[in-house]
Design a protein around this motif. Structure first.
Motif, PDB file in Angstrom:
ATOM      1  N   UNK A 114      40.307  73.713  50.177  1.00 30.70           N
ATOM      2  CA  UNK A 114      39.637  74.378  50.413  1.00 30.70           C
ATOM      3  C   UNK A 114      38.389  74.891  51.667  1.00 30.70           C
ATOM      4  N   UNK A 115      38.249  73.255  51.945  1.00 27.91           N
ATOM      5  CA  UNK A 115      37.362  73.323  53.088  1.00 27.91           C
ATOM      6  C   UNK A 115      37.997  73.773  54.868  1.00 27.91           C
ATOM      7  N   UNK A 116      39.652  74.001  54.846  1.00 21.33           N
ATOM      8  CA  UNK A 116      40.199  74.057  55.993  1.00 21.33           C
ATOM      9  C   UNK A 116      40.608  75.873  55.900  1.00 21.33           C
ATOM     10  N   UNK A 117      39.586  75.893  54.493  1.00 21.17           N
ATOM     11  CA  UNK A 117      40.328  77.594  54.162  1.00 21.17           C
ATOM     12  C   UNK A 117      38.903  77.961  54.619  1.00 21.17           C
ATOM     13  N   UNK A 118      37.642  77.496  55.029  1.00 18.79           N
ATOM     14  CA  UNK A 118      36.852  78.553  54.764  1.00 18.79           C
ATOM     15  C   UNK A 118      35.351  78.205  53.361  1.00 18.79           C
ATOM     16  N   UNK A 216      44.377  71.437  40.057  1.00 19.65           N
ATOM     17  CA  UNK A 216      43.623  71.635  41.506  1.00 19.65           C
ATOM     18  C   UNK A 216      44.525  71.522  42.130  1.00 19.65           C
ATOM     19  N   UNK A 217      46.287  72.361  42.424  1.00 20.40           N
ATOM     20  CA  UNK A 217      47.215  73.009  42.422  1.00 20.40           C
ATOM     21  C   UNK A 217      47.195  74.156  42.127  1.00 20.40           C
ATOM     22  N   UNK A 218      46.383  74.514  41.150  1.00 19.86           N
ATOM     23  CA  UNK A 218      46.497  75.399  40.564  1.00 19.86           C
ATOM     24  C   UNK A 218      45.376  76.252  40.853  1.00 19.86           C
ATOM     25  N   UNK A 219      44.336  75.961  41.473  1.00 21.29           N
ATOM     26  CA  UNK A 219      43.203  76.395  41.215  1.00 21.29           C
ATOM     27  C   UNK A 219      43.277  76.868  42.957  1.00 21.29           C
ATOM     28  N   UNK A 220      44.224  76.347  43.867  1.00 18.27           N
ATOM     29  CA  UNK A 220      44.607  76.677  45.137  1.00 18.27           C
ATOM     30  C   UNK A 220      45.816  78.069  45.223  1.00 18.27           C
ATOM     31  N   UNK A 221      46.205  77.614  44.064  1.00 16.51           N
ATOM     32  CA  UNK A 221      47.031  78.776  43.812  1.00 16.51           C
ATOM     33  C   UNK A 221      46.643  80.585  43.787  1.00 16.51           C
ATOM     34  N   UNK A 222      45.537  80.187  42.774  1.00 15.56           N
ATOM     35  CA  UNK A 222      44.675  81.159  42.407  1.00 15.56           C
ATOM     36  C   UNK A 222      44.048  82.119  43.395  1.00 15.56           C
ATOM     37  N   UNK A 223      43.417  80.638  44.467  1.00 16.11           N
ATOM     38  CA  UNK A 223      42.378  81.355  45.356  1.00 16.11           C
ATOM     39  C   UNK A 223      42.480  81.012  46.726  1.00 16.11           C
ATOM     40  N   UNK A 224      44.064  80.905  46.655  1.00 15.51           N
ATOM     41  CA  UNK A 224      44.508  81.056  48.312  1.00 15.51           C
ATOM     42  C   UNK A 224      45.637  80.991  48.561  1.00 15.51           C
TER      43      UNK A 224
END
Length: 225
Positions: A114-118, A216-224
């Motif tokens: 998340x941090x690496x993606x701003x 949280x892997x699914x969260x990353x998929x949803x947001x990034x």
């Protein structure tokens, strides 16, 4: 500015083996105080302390206003009639509970991504009844470097579903509260987001449903991704 706010317990970490309500462990905590200070108070006095602490437990007695650990424990120990330092008693109580914090395996890799993606990463967590911020922060110390802002029920003065904590986060970064993304595991987290009129993503690490994310892997998929 992309700001994501995480609940902590049940979302990024948990206290191993502890239920949602810790009332069954209160006696153990007060016995630790009694032993450490050699107070020699009776079983009835300890039971009274347990009941007083239960009266402050928001899962048993709904409240949104937060009280300091010193205030709660001064009430719970007043009838002991002992000249013992309240702040130290709080620490002995929680030492007696023998808590072990476990950070979920997907937490740190997800925070890094998340941090690496701003994203700016913030927290809004309700502390266990009468637990000081410094004790909780000690237990999650490995996570603190990833947080751009840590807000707890104690630091904002209110427990969820009151949205004052989200307001503080929005004010700190000078953004509309509606732009926040709040991630949590409980219905009170959802209610908090509704009160703030911001996006909510619910995580359910025990059961996979169509309305929640499972990790949280699914969260990353949803947001990034």
């Amino acid at each position: 500015m992309k700001i994501i706010t995480f609940d902590l317990g049940g979302t990024l970490m948990e206290y191993a083996g502890m239920p949602a309500s810790w009332t069954d462990y209160y006696k153990q905590g007060f016995e630790a105080i009694n032993s450490y200070y050699n107070c020699k108070v009776s079983e009835d006095y300890i039971k009274q302390s347990v009941e007083i602490l239960k009266s402050f437990n928001p899962r048993l007695h709904y409240r949104e206003e937060e009280f300091s650990p010193n205030y709660i424990f001064s009430k719970a120990l007043e009838h002991w009639g002992k000249n013992i330092p309240i702040r130290d008693c709080v620490y002995q109580f929680y030492t007696g509970l023998k808590l072990k914090a476990e950070i979920y395996l997907d937490t740190i890799p997800s925070l890094i991504k998340l941090k690496n993606n701003g994203y700016l990463i913030t927290t809004l967590t309700d502390l266990p009844t009468a637990m000081p911020d410094e004790l909780f922060k000690r237990d999650i110390s490995i996570l603190l470097p990833y947080f751009d802002l840590y807000v707890s029920s104690l630091s904002c003065g209110f427990r969820k579903p009151n949205c004052r904590g989200l307001q503080m986060i929005a004010e700190y970064f000078n953004v509309p509260i509606t732009e926040l993304v709040f991630v949590g595991d409980e219905d009170k987290d959802r209610e908090t987001a509704i009160h703030a009129d911001c996006q909510f993503i619910q995580i359910n690490r025990k059961n996979r449903t169509s309305e929640t994310i499972f990790n949280l892997t699914e969260l990353i998929e949803k947001l990034i991704d």
